[in-house]
Design a protein around this motif. Structure first.
Motif, PDB file in Angstrom:
ATOM      1  N   GLU A 232     -48.321 -64.676  57.460  1.00  0.00           N
ATOM      2  CA  GLU A 232     -47.886 -65.205  58.599  1.00  0.00           C
ATOM      3  C   GLU A 232     -46.520 -65.983  58.625  1.00  0.00           C
ATOM      4  O   GLU A 232     -46.222 -66.383  57.549  1.00  0.00           O
ATOM      5  CB  GLU A 232     -49.214 -66.265  59.198  1.00  0.00           C
ATOM      6  N   ARG A 259     -53.080 -69.146  67.690  1.00  0.00           N
ATOM      7  CA  ARG A 259     -54.167 -70.167  67.720  1.00  0.00           C
ATOM      8  C   ARG A 259     -55.192 -70.020  66.772  1.00  0.00           C
ATOM      9  O   ARG A 259     -55.643 -70.904  66.173  1.00  0.00           O
ATOM     10  CB  ARG A 259     -54.823 -70.057  69.100  1.00  0.00           C
ATOM     11  N   ASP A 260     -55.331 -68.789  66.093  1.00  0.00           N
ATOM     12  CA  ASP A 260     -56.393 -68.634  65.167  1.00  0.00           C
ATOM     13  C   ASP A 260     -55.567 -68.503  63.512  1.00  0.00           C
ATOM     14  O   ASP A 260     -56.169 -68.039  62.593  1.00  0.00           O
ATOM     15  CB  ASP A 260     -56.897 -67.228  65.160  1.00  0.00           C
ATOM     16  N   SER A 261     -54.302 -69.203  63.493  1.00  0.00           N
ATOM     17  CA  SER A 261     -53.591 -69.121  62.163  1.00  0.00           C
ATOM     18  C   SER A 261     -54.400 -69.735  61.070  1.00  0.00           C
ATOM     19  O   SER A 261     -55.229 -70.677  61.386  1.00  0.00           O
ATOM     20  CB  SER A 261     -52.365 -69.727  62.255  1.00  0.00           C
ATOM     21  N   LEU A 262     -54.407 -69.395  59.894  1.00  0.00           N
ATOM     22  CA  LEU A 262     -54.946 -69.775  58.652  1.00  0.00           C
ATOM     23  C   LEU A 262     -54.360 -71.180  58.375  1.00  0.00           C
ATOM     24  O   LEU A 262     -54.775 -71.837  57.361  1.00  0.00           O
ATOM     25  CB  LEU A 262     -54.821 -69.145  57.442  1.00  0.00           C
ATOM     26  N   ARG A 267     -50.944 -77.155  63.829  1.00  0.00           N
ATOM     27  CA  ARG A 267     -51.744 -78.212  64.658  1.00  0.00           C
ATOM     28  C   ARG A 267     -50.550 -79.392  64.854  1.00  0.00           C
ATOM     29  O   ARG A 267     -50.445 -80.196  65.680  1.00  0.00           O
ATOM     30  CB  ARG A 267     -52.767 -79.032  63.945  1.00  0.00           C
ATOM     31  N   ARG A 281     -50.516 -71.915  73.673  1.00  0.00           N
ATOM     32  CA  ARG A 281     -51.193 -71.231  72.369  1.00  0.00           C
ATOM     33  C   ARG A 281     -51.817 -70.135  72.618  1.00  0.00           C
ATOM     34  O   ARG A 281     -52.562 -69.909  73.413  1.00  0.00           O
ATOM     35  CB  ARG A 281     -52.220 -72.277  71.826  1.00  0.00           C
ATOM     36  N   SER A 283     -52.866 -66.008  71.208  1.00  0.00           N
ATOM     37  CA  SER A 283     -53.681 -65.412  70.169  1.00  0.00           C
ATOM     38  C   SER A 283     -52.639 -64.851  69.106  1.00  0.00           C
ATOM     39  O   SER A 283     -52.790 -64.788  68.053  1.00  0.00           O
ATOM     40  CB  SER A 283     -54.338 -64.166  70.568  1.00  0.00           C
ATOM     41  N   GLU A 284     -51.295 -64.387  69.447  1.00  0.00           N
ATOM     42  CA  GLU A 284     -50.260 -63.916  68.621  1.00  0.00           C
ATOM     43  C   GLU A 284     -49.072 -64.710  68.418  1.00  0.00           C
ATOM     44  O   GLU A 284     -48.087 -64.397  67.872  1.00  0.00           O
ATOM     45  CB  GLU A 284     -49.862 -62.471  69.029  1.00  0.00           C
TER      46      GLU A 284
END
Length: 423
Positions: A232, A259-262, A267, A281, A283-284
């Motif tokens: 990412e 929004r689902d970043s590792l 934040r 935010r 998904s990609e």
């Protein structure tokens, strides 16, 4: 700044891959059996130093012909042999690679730059000794660090996580290569999102690791399997471009950072939202839009995203009321004492600040011309470059230090915001 009533200018920032993901994935791929491909890794001073150190440990890493990534031919075990391993300025190399070396067989000496040598390693060395490793450090528990490796058994281990989460991550990633299961109990853990990242990547490479109770991690000695991974964009680096949107009234989007970043540092946009920016935010991707004003008058705990506290502190003089950041005592042990370094630079520019053991308060006010002391710290240079978008009266004493994580930072900021003078 955007003209009143006009829609904000919209930009797409080109942010390189995450350093934290790149270096963790390099280690896990090196420990796996078979070949792994890492797509879109970060190419910077820290990651190339980490890659070179792995090569010195016997791992073969080659760039793909099309330039899209790296192929890592894993060892399938801990390293064997002997040698001096150069970590340069890379804290992750000094904290992640000695545990890996201890699972192998040989005699390895880890060395680094003067800046890295000043950073503490005693908690890691002590933990490895409690697992049965023969480890020697310089006086004061710093580099050079020598590991006389003969493999490691597991067992129970208590770790103080109050100085750096990297100590815990290094031990966890070595866990699947031990001869027996490893149980780690950690207290006072800082930067928890980085540990969550470590756990997610370990599982991606086939490890069996669980958190059976808060702060209790169990790792089975399963080894790792080769796999592919796309890195990412770096969320810490993205913070500077998101902050630039907030202070210029522009809209900046970073693709590949959803929004689902590792990465916990994504934040940071929550903090900007609290300061009045608009955040979308997806998904990609993530987009931050500045509203033309920065709102202050709040206190925020940034202990879990401490690499971004300087981004907020540097732009805080532009807010309409003071901003206090707390929970960041461990930031004093990074490339510089980041709390004091930021405070002194702000004071040099005429901005009122107060500091405590784990906090900084920045008051609003006009800045005067100042030369920013970077302390060879890439994050200081990047953060104050964002403030300079508005003030246009700051210079950096070491603009090239951004090469640690983003060699093209100044060019990209200038591409998006042409009024930014190339340092």
């Amino acid at each position: 700044m955007t003209t009143a009533g006009a829609p904000p200018q919209a930009f797409h920032a080109h942010v390189p891959g995450s350093k934290s993901l790149t270096n963790r994935a390099l280690l896990l791929a090196a420990a796996a059996g078979g070949s792994s491909v890492l797509a879109a890794p970060l190419v910077s001073e820290d990651t190339t130093a980490f890659r070179a150190a792995l090569a010195q440990l016997g791992c073969r890493i080659v760039s793909l012909a099309d330039g899209s990534g790296w192929q890592v031919d894993g060892l399938g075990r801990g390293p064997k042999g002997a040698g001096r391993i150069w970590c340069a300025d890379a804290g992750t190399a000094a904290r992640f690679l000695p545990p890996l070396a201890a699972t192998g067989h040989g005699d390895f000496v880890f060395e680094g730059s003067a800046q890295l040598t000043a950073r503490p390693l005693a908690p890691l060395a002590d933990a490895l000794r409690r697992l049965g490793a023969r480890v020697h450090t310089a006086g004061g528990g710093t580099l050079p660090l020598r590991v006389e490796a003969a493999g490691l058994d597991g067992g129970g281990l208590e770790v103080d996580g109050g100085l750096s989460s990297q100590f815990l991550s290094g031990l966890l990633m070595a866990g699947p290569l031990l001869r027996t299961p490893l149980l780690i109990r950690v207290r006072d853990l800082v930067s928890r999102p980085y540990v969550d990242m470590t756990l997610a990547l370990m599982r991606h490479f086939g490890a069996e690791v669980s958190e059976d109770a808060p702060g209790e991690f169990a790792v089975r000695p399963t080894g790792y399997r080769a796999t592919g991974l796309r890195i990412e964009p770096d969320a810490s680096t993205a913070s500077y471009f998101f902050a630039a949107a907030a202070v210029t009234g522009s809209a900046v989007t970073v693709a590949g950072l959803g929004r689902d970043s590792l990465q916990g540092d994504v934040r940071f946009v929550d903090v900007l939202e609290r300061a009045g920016a608009l955040v979308r935010r997806g998904s990609e991707s993530t987009t931050v839009t500045g509203t033309g004003a920065l709102r202050g008058g709040f206190t925020v705990d940034m202990g879990e995203i401490s690499d971004t506290f300087m981004t907020l502190a540097a732009i805080a003089p532009l807010a309409d009321a003071p901003i206090t950041v707390r929970g960041i005592a461990h930031a004093r042990l990074k490339e510089s004492d980041r709390i004091e370094a930021v405070a002194r630079n702000l004071r040099a520019a005429g901005v009122r600040t107060e500091t405590g053991r784990d906090r900084i308060t920045v008051h609003p006010g006009e800045t005067s011309a100042a030369r920013i002391a970077c302390h060879r710290d890439h994050r200081i240079a990047m953060a104050f470059s964002v403030l300079n978008l508005r003030t246009q009266n700051l210079t950096l004493d070491d603009p090239g230090c951004v090469a640690k994580t983003f060699p093209g930072f100044h060019a990209e900021l200038h591409r998006l915001f042409p009024r930014h003078p190339l340092q």
